[in-house]
Scaffold this active site. Structure first.
Site, mmCIF file in Angstrom:
data_model
loop_
_atom_site.group_PDB
_atom_site.id
_atom_site.type_symbol
_atom_site.label_atom_id
_atom_site.label_comp_id
_atom_site.label_asym_id
_atom_site.label_seq_id
_atom_site.Cartn_x
_atom_site.Cartn_y
_atom_site.Cartn_z
ATOM 1 N N GLU A 164 63.519 44.464 29.244
ATOM 2 C CA GLU A 164 64.298 43.541 28.429
ATOM 3 C C GLU A 164 65.514 44.227 27.835
ATOM 4 O OE1 GLU A 164 60.564 40.897 26.690
ATOM 5 O OE2 GLU A 164 61.781 42.097 25.335
ATOM 6 N N CYS A 201 70.930 45.544 22.407
ATOM 7 C CA CYS A 201 69.652 46.165 22.052
ATOM 8 C C CYS A 201 68.966 46.531 23.360
ATOM 9 C CB CYS A 201 68.800 45.200 21.232
ATOM 10 S SG CYS A 201 67.207 45.887 20.730
ATOM 11 N N CYS A 204 55.589 50.416 26.428
ATOM 12 C CA CYS A 204 55.544 51.468 25.406
ATOM 13 C C CYS A 204 54.108 51.950 25.254
ATOM 14 C CB CYS A 204 56.068 50.940 24.067
ATOM 15 S SG CYS A 204 56.129 52.210 22.768
ATOM 16 N N CYS A 260 52.072 50.124 18.574
ATOM 17 C CA CYS A 260 52.105 49.737 17.165
ATOM 18 C C CYS A 260 51.419 48.379 17.021
ATOM 19 C CB CYS A 260 53.543 49.676 16.660
ATOM 20 S SG CYS A 260 54.366 51.294 16.640
ATOM 21 N N CYS A 262 53.425 45.026 17.537
ATOM 22 C CA CYS A 262 54.496 45.021 18.536
ATOM 23 C C CYS A 262 54.053 44.397 19.851
ATOM 24 C CB CYS A 262 54.973 46.450 18.779
ATOM 25 S SG CYS A 262 56.348 46.558 19.950
ATOM 26 N N GLU A 314 59.659 53.938 23.381
ATOM 27 C CA GLU A 314 59.934 54.936 22.352
ATOM 28 C C GLU A 314 60.979 55.906 22.891
ATOM 29 O OE1 GLU A 314 60.706 57.410 19.814
ATOM 30 O OE2 GLU A 314 59.239 55.968 19.046
ATOM 31 N N SER A 343 66.529 54.643 17.704
ATOM 32 C CA SER A 343 65.385 54.312 16.856
ATOM 33 C C SER A 343 64.135 55.031 17.343
ATOM 34 C CB SER A 343 65.155 52.797 16.868
ATOM 35 O OG SER A 343 64.038 52.450 16.087
ATOM 36 N N SER A 401 61.317 54.000 12.276
ATOM 37 C CA SER A 401 60.449 52.857 12.003
ATOM 38 C C SER A 401 59.318 53.334 11.095
ATOM 39 C CB SER A 401 59.889 52.289 13.315
ATOM 40 O OG SER A 401 60.924 51.783 14.114
ATOM 41 N N LEU A 402 59.487 53.113 9.796
ATOM 42 C CA LEU A 402 58.568 53.666 8.793
ATOM 43 C C LEU A 402 57.397 52.713 8.529
ATOM 44 C CD1 LEU A 402 58.169 56.083 6.913
ATOM 45 C CD2 LEU A 402 59.529 54.870 5.196
ATOM 46 N N HIS A 403 57.678 51.520 8.043
ATOM 47 C CA HIS A 403 56.716 50.424 7.887
ATOM 48 C C HIS A 403 55.651 50.612 6.810
ATOM 49 C CE1 HIS A 403 58.750 49.174 11.402
ATOM 50 N NE2 HIS A 403 58.032 49.853 12.269
ATOM 51 N N CYS A 448 60.706 41.917 20.750
ATOM 52 C CA CYS A 448 60.713 42.964 21.759
ATOM 53 C C CYS A 448 59.429 42.923 22.580
ATOM 54 C CB CYS A 448 60.857 44.327 21.085
ATOM 55 S SG CYS A 448 60.898 45.667 22.256
#
Length: 420
Positions: free
Chosen positions: A145, A163, A170, A174, A177, A218, A247, A270-272, A391
């Protein structure tokens, strides 16, 4: 990387792009002259060992490399400049369409196994807000994508952001995701990253001004190809380094490697979550990269590059969006120094996820709590809601498992062509 809930647009369009795939001929079919020049050219353009570069792909090569390639085929160096213009400015996808070049040179390139390295667009979905998501079908029938996000004012286009993806799927999975739910196949090669930007420019008939490595995958797990693509996007596609963001959810030792290149691009982490325990429940890979270690690396990145680090924070209702979380996040950022920015992303549910989107009031309260503690903050505007812009979400609708042994079944999917 950040997942939002999307509904498929009722009108799906696809703009097929012819793909240049040319396999080398047998040795008996190549003239002695073609064989010698092909051998010379391959040797001259061979990538370093371990590089994620297809040695017979033109896309991704610099102008000096293309000049050398032309010379290896017995051509004047200016033919290399012409190649560069045709690939990056004209965006020609087939060697036989390089009309400025002699037919004999074109034939020799193809006989030696060279190709441009552009892939067909398998599906195009356009949202009401102008956001366009593309599914690009790679040579091995994997789907990736890429998203084009236009920003306009009353005078017309202001910014066009691409993007882009760095992997097919991946491996980090996560918890919120959609990409992770679709599985992982492989890293993308240099040209497979670059071609996403060219595809967006072609669809919008406008130049991409900003690039964010926030699509599938990633980037730090494919750092070599990402850096090679970064160079090409900056030097050949002519996108400023400060307009590029890389990122990561955090991979040990890679932020240090990235900092050593002293790029003027933005690092987005990407902390979250504001603490290690909560972060591990949202980002399973966080167990191998303690929060103190990742924050130290982010601080060192700022000191090494003087570039502010952006912290991506997906707000999950009842999980990480309370006032105490905002206070703890502010304390964490102050502890590890200055040069940071928090980008809040209100979550939108996806199929199979238990997470919920926080209320607008909760989002505003979280942002206010950070600002009151002198933390620079922004709230990301949700784009492409009706184009499966989460995503990995659109890819999963057509290819939920990229590890299928027989991926030829994709070729039976009809390409739908309607005006976007």
């Amino acid at each position: 990387m950040i997942t939002t809930s999307m509904a498929m647009l009722s009108h799906v369009c696809s703009l097929p792009i012819a793909r240049a795939i040319h396999r080398p001929l047998s040795l008996t079919a190549i003239s002695s002259r073609s064989l010698s020049t092909a051998t010379s050219a391959t040797a001259a353009a061979s990538p370093p060992r371990g590089s994620q570069v297809d040695p017979h792909v033109l896309l991704g090569m610099s102008e000096p490399e293309l000049q050398q390639l032309a010379a290896d085929f017995g051509q004047q160096s200016y033919r290399g400049k012409q190649l560069h213009h045709l690939i990056y400015q004209r965006k020609v996808k087939e060697i036989q369409d390089f009309s400025q070049l002699p037919q004999a040179f074109r034939n020799e390139l193809q006989e030696a196994g060279w190709r441009v390295g552009r892939s067909p667009i398998y599906r195009t979905v356009t949202a009401a807000d102008g956001t366009v998501k593309l599914l690009i079908k790679l040579e091995d029938n994997r789907l990736i994508e890429t998203v084009g996000i236009p920003i306009q004012d009353e005078k017309g286009p202001v910014r066009l952001t691409a993007c882009i993806s760095s992997q097919v799927g991946c491996p980090l999975r996560c918890s919120f995701c959609a990409t992770g739910k679709g599985g992982y196949s492989r890293n993308l090669k240099r040209h497979e990253i670059v071609e996403q930007v060219l595809a967006i420019e072609e669809i919008f008939k406008n130049r991409v001004t900003n690039v964010v490595f926030m699509g599938m995958g990633e980037p730090m797990l494919n750092l070599k190809s990402v850096l090679e693509a970064h160079r090409c996007l900056n030097k050949d596609v002519q996108i400023g380094q400060r307009m590029i963001t890389i990122s990561t959810v955090g991979v040990p030792n890679t932020i240090k490697k990235l900092a050593s290149h002293k790029l003027q691009s933005t690092l987005a982490l990407s902390l979250h979550a504001p603490n290690q325990k909560l972060r591990e429940t949202i980002v399973p890979s966080a167990k191998s990269y303690p929060l103190d270690a990742i924050m130290k690396d982010c601080r060192d990145y700022f000191l090494e590059t003087s570039r502010r680090v952006s912290f991506e924070y997906a707000l999950l209702a009842g999980v990480n969006d309370r006032a105490e979380h905002a206070k703890e996040l502010a304390e964490l950022l102050h502890e590890w120094g200055r040069g940071s920015h928090v980008n809040l992303i209100p979550f939108n549910p996806i199929e199979g996820s238990d997470y919920q989107r926080p209320s607008k009031k909760a989002v505003q309260a979280f942002a206010a709590a950070l600002e009151s503690r002198k933390i620079t903050v922004s709230v990301r505007q949700t784009r492409g809601m009706d184009a499966s812009a989460a995503c990995g979400q659109l890819r999963n609708e057509f290819q939920k498992s990229p590890l299928l042994a027989d991926s030829d079944s994709l070729q039976s999917e009809p390409e739908i062509a309607v005006a976007c």
